[in-house]
Design an enzyme around this catalytic site. Structure first.
Site, PDB file in Angstrom:
ATOM      1  N   CYS A  88      73.747 -28.861  48.111  1.00  0.00           N
ATOM      2  CA  CYS A  88      73.419 -28.587  49.512  1.00  0.00           C
ATOM      3  C   CYS A  88      74.260 -29.457  50.449  1.00  0.00           C
ATOM      4  O   CYS A  88      74.293 -30.670  50.248  1.00  0.00           O
ATOM      5  CB  CYS A  88      71.930 -28.858  49.715  1.00  0.00           C
ATOM      6  SG  CYS A  88      71.340 -28.588  51.369  1.00  0.00           S
ATOM      7  N   TYR A  98      62.774 -28.416  58.477  1.00  0.00           N
ATOM      8  CA  TYR A  98      64.014 -28.489  59.267  1.00  0.00           C
ATOM      9  C   TYR A  98      63.722 -28.340  60.752  1.00  0.00           C
ATOM     10  O   TYR A  98      62.775 -27.652  61.143  1.00  0.00           O
ATOM     11  CB  TYR A  98      64.968 -27.355  58.877  1.00  0.00           C
ATOM     12  CG  TYR A  98      65.265 -27.244  57.408  1.00  0.00           C
ATOM     13  CD1 TYR A  98      65.931 -28.253  56.724  1.00  0.00           C
ATOM     14  CD2 TYR A  98      64.886 -26.106  56.692  1.00  0.00           C
ATOM     15  CE1 TYR A  98      66.210 -28.139  55.366  1.00  0.00           C
ATOM     16  CE2 TYR A  98      65.158 -25.979  55.335  1.00  0.00           C
ATOM     17  CZ  TYR A  98      65.809 -27.002  54.681  1.00  0.00           C
ATOM     18  OH  TYR A  98      66.087 -26.879  53.340  1.00  0.00           O
ATOM     19  N   HIS A 101      71.955 -28.575  55.932  1.00  0.00           N
ATOM     20  CA  HIS A 101      71.396 -28.010  54.707  1.00  0.00           C
ATOM     21  C   HIS A 101      71.700 -26.518  54.629  1.00  0.00           C
ATOM     22  O   HIS A 101      72.013 -25.891  55.647  1.00  0.00           O
ATOM     23  CB  HIS A 101      69.871 -28.137  54.700  1.00  0.00           C
ATOM     24  CG  HIS A 101      69.364 -29.530  54.753  1.00  0.00           C
ATOM     25  ND1 HIS A 101      69.004 -30.225  53.625  1.00  0.00           N
ATOM     26  CD2 HIS A 101      69.157 -30.368  55.799  1.00  0.00           C
ATOM     27  CE1 HIS A 101      68.576 -31.440  53.979  1.00  0.00           C
ATOM     28  NE2 HIS A 101      68.667 -31.545  55.291  1.00  0.00           N
ATOM     29  N   HIS A 157      73.556 -32.787  53.144  1.00  0.00           N
ATOM     30  CA  HIS A 157      72.452 -33.282  52.323  1.00  0.00           C
ATOM     31  C   HIS A 157      72.963 -33.950  51.049  1.00  0.00           C
ATOM     32  O   HIS A 157      72.425 -34.950  50.580  1.00  0.00           O
ATOM     33  CB  HIS A 157      71.539 -32.080  51.991  1.00  0.00           C
ATOM     34  CG  HIS A 157      70.271 -32.441  51.293  1.00  0.00           C
ATOM     35  ND1 HIS A 157      69.436 -31.491  50.779  1.00  0.00           N
ATOM     36  CD2 HIS A 157      69.696 -33.637  51.015  1.00  0.00           C
ATOM     37  CE1 HIS A 157      68.388 -32.099  50.214  1.00  0.00           C
ATOM     38  NE2 HIS A 157      68.529 -33.390  50.343  1.00  0.00           N
ATOM     39  N   LYS A 169      72.661 -33.102  44.829  1.00  0.00           N
ATOM     40  CA  LYS A 169      72.499 -31.662  45.037  1.00  0.00           C
ATOM     41  C   LYS A 169      73.810 -31.110  45.563  1.00  0.00           C
ATOM     42  O   LYS A 169      74.679 -31.866  45.973  1.00  0.00           O
ATOM     43  CB  LYS A 169      71.441 -31.403  46.129  1.00  0.00           C
ATOM     44  CG  LYS A 169      70.027 -31.760  45.757  1.00  0.00           C
ATOM     45  CD  LYS A 169      69.139 -31.626  46.996  1.00  0.00           C
ATOM     46  CE  LYS A 169      67.716 -31.995  46.687  1.00  0.00           C
ATOM     47  NZ  LYS A 169      66.871 -30.910  46.267  1.00  0.00           N
TER      48      LYS A 169
HETATM   49 ZN   LIG Z   1      69.384 -29.676  51.679  1.00  0.00          ZN
END
Ligand SMILES: [Zn+2]
Length: 133
Positions: A123, A39, A10, A115, A121
Site C-alpha cells: 500500500c 481514512y 493508501h 503507507h 505492505k
Molecule cells: Zn494503507
C-alpha cells in the site's frame, strides 16, 4: 485542530475498475470494529473526493502514526489478478495531486508518505516520491 505532520496515502486494496465508495469502506471498517471509516478522504475512480473521518479526529489507517496524520485512500491498488498495482485513473491522479496541494496549504509543515513506509505492505502500490510515473 490537532497537529498534522504527515499526509499518508493508501489504496483500498480492491481490484482495478471496482467502483467502491467511502460508504463501502465505512461499512468494512465498522465491521472490523472501528468507530467509523479510518481514512479522512477517499478518491473514487472518477476523481470524486469523498470525505471520510473528520480531519479533527485522528484516523485509523497507519499503525503508530494516526495521531498526527491525515489518511487518504484511492479506490483500487490491485490488478485483475489481485496483485498490487498502481491502478489510479488519470482522474484519481489529478484529484490526489489537488487534494495534497490543498492539504499542504492548510498544513504547510506536513510531509507526504505512502503507507508502505510505515508497514510491511505494498500500500499504496505506487512510489509516492515520484507519483506521476
Ligand atoms: Zn494503507
Amino acid at each position: 485542530m490537532r497537529k498534522i505532520a504527515k499526509i499518508i496515502l493508501h489504496c483500498s486494496a480492491t481490484r482495478e475498475g471496482q467502483a467502491f465508495t467511502a460508504k463501502d469502506i465505512d461499512r468494512w471498517h465498522r465491521r472490523q470494529g472501528f468507530q467509523m471509516i479510518g481514512y479522512h478522504y477517499v478518491i473514487l475512480l472518477d476523481g470524486t473526493v469523498e470525505i471520510g473521518r473528520p480531519e479533527e479526529k485522528p484516523g485509523a489507517h497507519t499503525y503508530g502514526h494516526n495521531a498526527n496524520s491525515i489518511g487518504i485512500c484511492y479506490i483500487g491498488g490491485l490488478d485483475q489478478d489481485g496483485k498490487p498495482c498502481d491502478t489510479r485513473t488519470p482522474q484519481q491522479r489529478q484529484a490526489m495531486k489537488q487534494l495534497i496541494a490543498d492539504l499542504l496549504r492548510k498544513f504547510p509543515n506536513a510531509t507526504v508518505h505512502g503507507h508502505r513506509e510505515f508497514a510491511n505492505k505494498d500500500c499504496p502500490c505506487f512510489d509516492v516520491a515520484s507519483p506521476d510515473e
